[in-house]
Motif scaffolding. Structure first.
Motif, PDB file in Angstrom:
ATOM      1  N   ARG A  49       0.925  -1.318   0.065  1.00 14.76           N
ATOM      2  CA  ARG A  49      -0.092   0.052   0.040  1.00 14.76           C
ATOM      3  C   ARG A  49       0.864   1.262  -0.067  1.00 14.76           C
ATOM      4  O   ARG A  49       0.453   2.224  -0.615  1.00 14.76           O
ATOM      5  N   GLU A  50       1.866   1.352   0.598  1.00 11.53           N
ATOM      6  CA  GLU A  50       2.746   2.534   0.855  1.00 11.53           C
ATOM      7  C   GLU A  50       3.759   2.268  -0.461  1.00 11.53           C
ATOM      8  O   GLU A  50       3.968   3.432  -0.905  1.00 11.53           O
ATOM      9  N   VAL A  51       4.422   1.451  -0.707  1.00  6.88           N
ATOM     10  CA  VAL A  51       5.367   1.328  -1.776  1.00  6.88           C
ATOM     11  C   VAL A  51       4.826   1.338  -3.369  1.00  6.88           C
ATOM     12  O   VAL A  51       5.323   2.037  -4.080  1.00  6.88           O
ATOM     13  N   ALA A  52       3.961   0.383  -3.484  1.00  2.00           N
ATOM     14  CA  ALA A  52       3.240   0.295  -4.848  1.00  2.00           C
ATOM     15  C   ALA A  52       1.876   0.163  -5.017  1.00  2.00           C
ATOM     16  O   ALA A  52       1.436  -0.807  -4.904  1.00  2.00           O
ATOM     17  N   PRO A  53       0.833   1.306  -4.474  1.00  3.99           N
ATOM     18  CA  PRO A  53      -0.630   1.428  -4.612  1.00  3.99           C
ATOM     19  C   PRO A  53      -0.983   0.805  -5.850  1.00  3.99           C
ATOM     20  O   PRO A  53      -2.168   0.188  -5.768  1.00  3.99           O
ATOM     21  N   VAL A  54      -0.279   0.856  -6.856  1.00  2.00           N
ATOM     22  CA  VAL A  54      -0.869   0.057  -8.171  1.00  2.00           C
ATOM     23  C   VAL A  54       0.293  -0.633  -8.618  1.00  2.00           C
ATOM     24  O   VAL A  54       1.124  -0.352  -8.983  1.00  2.00           O
ATOM     25  N   PHE A  55      -0.014  -1.943  -7.955  1.00  5.25           N
ATOM     26  CA  PHE A  55       1.055  -2.929  -7.830  1.00  5.25           C
ATOM     27  C   PHE A  55       0.823  -4.007  -9.199  1.00  5.25           C
ATOM     28  O   PHE A  55      -0.205  -4.585  -9.376  1.00  5.25           O
ATOM     29  N   HIS A  56       1.828  -4.212 -10.070  1.00  6.88           N
ATOM     30  CA  HIS A  56       1.866  -4.966 -11.453  1.00  6.88           C
ATOM     31  C   HIS A  56       2.501  -6.375 -10.863  1.00  6.88           C
ATOM     32  O   HIS A  56       3.646  -6.422 -10.830  1.00  6.88           O
ATOM     33  N   SER A  57       1.794  -7.577 -10.773  1.00  7.52           N
ATOM     34  CA  SER A  57       2.590  -8.666 -10.296  1.00  7.52           C
ATOM     35  C   SER A  57       3.044  -9.300 -11.531  1.00  7.52           C
ATOM     36  O   SER A  57       2.473  -9.265 -12.837  1.00  7.52           O
ATOM     37  N   PRO A  58       4.236  -9.985 -11.522  1.00  4.05           N
ATOM     38  CA  PRO A  58       4.786 -11.052 -12.353  1.00  4.05           C
ATOM     39  C   PRO A  58       3.699 -12.189 -13.015  1.00  4.05           C
ATOM     40  O   PRO A  58       3.877 -12.269 -14.197  1.00  4.05           O
ATOM     41  N   TRP A  59       2.827 -12.303 -12.201  1.00  7.43           N
ATOM     42  CA  TRP A  59       1.779 -13.416 -12.480  1.00  7.43           C
ATOM     43  C   TRP A  59       0.721 -12.729 -13.572  1.00  7.43           C
ATOM     44  O   TRP A  59      -0.034 -13.431 -13.792  1.00  7.43           O
ATOM     45  N   GLY A  60       0.829 -11.406 -13.620  1.00  2.80           N
ATOM     46  CA  GLY A  60       0.016 -10.858 -14.847  1.00  2.80           C
ATOM     47  C   GLY A  60      -1.398 -10.041 -14.161  1.00  2.80           C
ATOM     48  O   GLY A  60      -2.020  -8.971 -15.008  1.00  2.80           O
TER      49      GLY A  60
ATOM     50  N   TYR B   2      -7.622   1.977 -17.563  1.00  2.00           N
ATOM     51  CA  TYR B   2      -8.049   2.288 -16.228  1.00  2.00           C
ATOM     52  C   TYR B   2      -6.977   3.202 -15.715  1.00  2.00           C
ATOM     53  O   TYR B   2      -5.773   2.427 -15.349  1.00  2.00           O
ATOM     54  N   GLU B   3      -6.981   4.479 -15.389  1.00  2.00           N
ATOM     55  CA  GLU B   3      -5.878   5.039 -14.899  1.00  2.00           C
ATOM     56  C   GLU B   3      -5.819   5.320 -13.268  1.00  2.00           C
ATOM     57  O   GLU B   3      -6.920   5.719 -13.018  1.00  2.00           O
ATOM     58  N   VAL B   4      -4.612   4.905 -12.564  1.00  2.00           N
ATOM     59  CA  VAL B   4      -4.883   5.104 -11.061  1.00  2.00           C
ATOM     60  C   VAL B   4      -3.336   5.844 -10.909  1.00  2.00           C
ATOM     61  O   VAL B   4      -2.326   5.014 -11.342  1.00  2.00           O
ATOM     62  N   HIS B   5      -3.356   6.813 -10.250  1.00  2.00           N
ATOM     63  CA  HIS B   5      -1.868   7.440  -9.839  1.00  2.00           C
ATOM     64  C   HIS B   5      -1.241   7.613 -10.747  1.00  2.00           C
ATOM     65  O   HIS B   5       0.234   7.145 -10.934  1.00  2.00           O
ATOM     66  N   ASP B   6      -1.548   8.158 -12.088  1.00  2.00           N
ATOM     67  CA  ASP B   6      -0.769   8.127 -13.417  1.00  2.00           C
ATOM     68  C   ASP B   6      -0.182   7.113 -13.966  1.00  2.00           C
ATOM     69  O   ASP B   6       0.520   6.900 -14.852  1.00  2.00           O
ATOM     70  N   THR B   7      -0.810   5.773 -13.440  1.00  2.00           N
ATOM     71  CA  THR B   7      -0.402   4.490 -14.158  1.00  2.00           C
ATOM     72  C   THR B   7      -1.607   4.178 -14.832  1.00  2.00           C
ATOM     73  O   THR B   7      -2.897   4.074 -14.386  1.00  2.00           O
ATOM     74  N   VAL B   8      -1.583   3.681 -16.201  1.00  2.00           N
ATOM     75  CA  VAL B   8      -2.558   3.166 -16.950  1.00  2.00           C
ATOM     76  C   VAL B   8      -2.643   1.744 -17.077  1.00  2.00           C
ATOM     77  O   VAL B   8      -1.600   1.219 -17.493  1.00  2.00           O
ATOM     78  N   ILE B   9      -3.570   1.346 -16.379  1.00  2.00           N
ATOM     79  CA  ILE B   9      -3.893  -0.366 -16.586  1.00  2.00           C
ATOM     80  C   ILE B   9      -4.494  -0.766 -17.861  1.00  2.00           C
ATOM     81  O   ILE B   9      -5.381  -0.174 -18.070  1.00  2.00           O
ATOM     82  N   PRO B  10      -4.137  -1.411 -18.588  1.00  2.00           N
ATOM     83  CA  PRO B  10      -4.483  -1.862 -20.152  1.00  2.00           C
ATOM     84  C   PRO B  10      -6.024  -2.473 -19.933  1.00  2.00           C
ATOM     85  O   PRO B  10      -6.474  -3.300 -19.039  1.00  2.00           O
ATOM     86  N   PRO B  11      -6.801  -2.400 -20.935  1.00  2.00           N
ATOM     87  CA  PRO B  11      -8.168  -3.126 -20.885  1.00  2.00           C
ATOM     88  C   PRO B  11      -7.795  -4.767 -21.010  1.00  2.00           C
ATOM     89  O   PRO B  11      -6.660  -5.105 -21.526  1.00  2.00           O
TER      90      PRO B  11
END
Length: 406
Positions: A29-40, A301-310
């Motif tokens: 939550r503190e370090v990577a509130p928009v977290f992208h896992s290697p599992w996809g 979908y954009e969260v904190h300047d990160t765009v999550i793809p469809p």
């Protein structure tokens, strides 16, 4: 962030995660509130972000997900299932709206409230039985049988092989976990098909043996000429049966453990009966069993300047959000039964998919938890608590206690 760094930051297989995932939630939550896992998958863990996505333009329909290791594993195990599309849990509007409206015709607040005296009687009988033994497992002897009996009575579920039924429900609820194990995925599919066949038999039996119960009311549910199809009816009954007791069982047992660990809060609950309703809300915030729910992005979908793809799998961190200090303050990690804004938790989700059974879970928790703590004020652990090892629907598998504290 490299794959190795991402796994180090948030690894659900890390030692101790199953026993206490909250430090891991706090770190991501503190370090990577928009977290992208290697599992996809992607994980959101902050309260405001979680509420936004639960109410936002995203999907709950799993077949909308793009390619990922998790999707590939389910395809290889032949777990893909188009028939799941008739459960309102996995339907978007307008189909979700239609199904929920029909089910709501039967699952009304009045129908839930009518159960209060029955639940109180079951609780008192259960506590009397526990008192005769002294040392018990609170999960198998109290927290599990009580909500299972309540939802069975409410549905009008006839006598059945409860051992096998419980095994099937356990597999169905475990199937929402993100596993890549093909053997487990195949076992889930077998359990799903067996549960469907069993439920279809019971629905057919209820057509000929109607009663004052939820299945009978679902059979009669109608809105503007629309009714549930046979397949839709079977899926909604399975959903209500499985969701109607699993999460409540976890709520009761995990709340008992939390209160034994915090004697000051247990004493507060015993002294103040007018605190019961708010206490359940705080216990849901502090230790609700549904830790994540899944959404699929249908557009960028954009969260904190990160765009999550469809087409992305989006894990919505309900449990992480429920301890976000930006929402709950510096004492977010503490259990405070008199917390003023406790009811703002997202343990039941939010938006159009807010849990239909929330009122029933609240009622059972408000009766079962205070009654247990007041009946056995000296209750203490009698061995280590065992968690079920799940990361999505987390709960206790065993909780041995001595009711006299000796």
């Amino acid at each position: 962030m490299t794959a190795e760094e991402a796994i180090a930051l948030f690894d659900t297989l890390a030692p101790g995660f199953a026993e206490d995932p909250y430090p891991h939630y706090a770190r991501v939550r503190e370090v990577a509130p928009v977290f992208h896992s290697p599992w996809g998958y992607w994980l959101l863990s902050r309260y405001d972000d979680v509420v936004d996505v639960l109410r936002g333009p995203v999907s709950v329909e799993p077949w909308r997900a793009g390619d990922s290791p998790i999707v590939q594993a389910r395809a290889v195990a032949d777990y893909a299932d188009t028939e799941q599309r008739v459960s309102m849990l996995q339907r978007d509007a307008p189909d979700h709206t239609r199904l929920r409206r029909l089910v709501s015709q039967a699952f009304t607040p009045r129908a839930v409230q009518r159960l209060e005296s029955r639940i109180r009687a079951l609780v008192e009988a259960s506590l009397d039985d526990l008192a005769q033994r002294g040392t018990v497992d609170l999960v198998s002897d109290y927290a599990l049988p009580l909500p299972l009996r309540v939802i069975s009575d409410m549905l009008g579920w006839p006598q059945a092989d409860m051992t096998r039924l419980r095994e099937l429900i356990t597999l169905l609820t475990e199937s929402i976990e993100f596993t890549l194990d093909p053997d487990k995925l195949r076992a889930f599919a077998v359990a799903r098909d067996e549960m469907r066949a069993l439920t279809a038999e019971i629905v057919a039996w209820k057509r000929d043996h109607p009663g004052d119960d939820l299945i009978t009311r679902l059979l009669a549910a109608e809105y503007a000429g629309d009714v549930l199809s046979e397949q839709e009816l079977v899926e909604q009954v399975i959903l209500l049966y499985s969701a109607g007791h699993e999460t409540t069982s976890h709520l009761i047992s995990s709340s008992a453990l939390a209160l034994m660990d915090r004697p000051d809060q247990a004493d507060l609950l015993r002294r103040q009966e007018d605190l019961d309703a708010n206490a359940v809300e705080e216990l849901l915030r502090y230790g609700g069993s549904l830790h994540v729910t899944v959404r699929i992005t249908i557009e960028p979908y954009e969260v904190h300047d990160t765009v999550i793809p469809p087409g992305s799998l989006l894990l919505v961190g309900l449990a992480a959000a429920n301890r976000d200090p930006d929402q709950w303050g510096a004492d977010a990690e503490e259990l405070k039964l008199d917390r003023v804004n406790a009811r703002e938790h997202v343990a039941f989700g939010s938006g159009i998919h807010h849990c239909l059974g929330a009122a029933l879970a609240r009622l059972e928790g408000r009766i079962a938890i205070p009654a247990l703590m007041r009946r056995f004020p000296a209750m203490a652990p009698d061995g280590p608590a065992q968690w079920n090892g799940r990361t999505t629907l987390r709960g206790l598998q065993s909780l041995p206690v001595n009711l006299t504290g000796r």
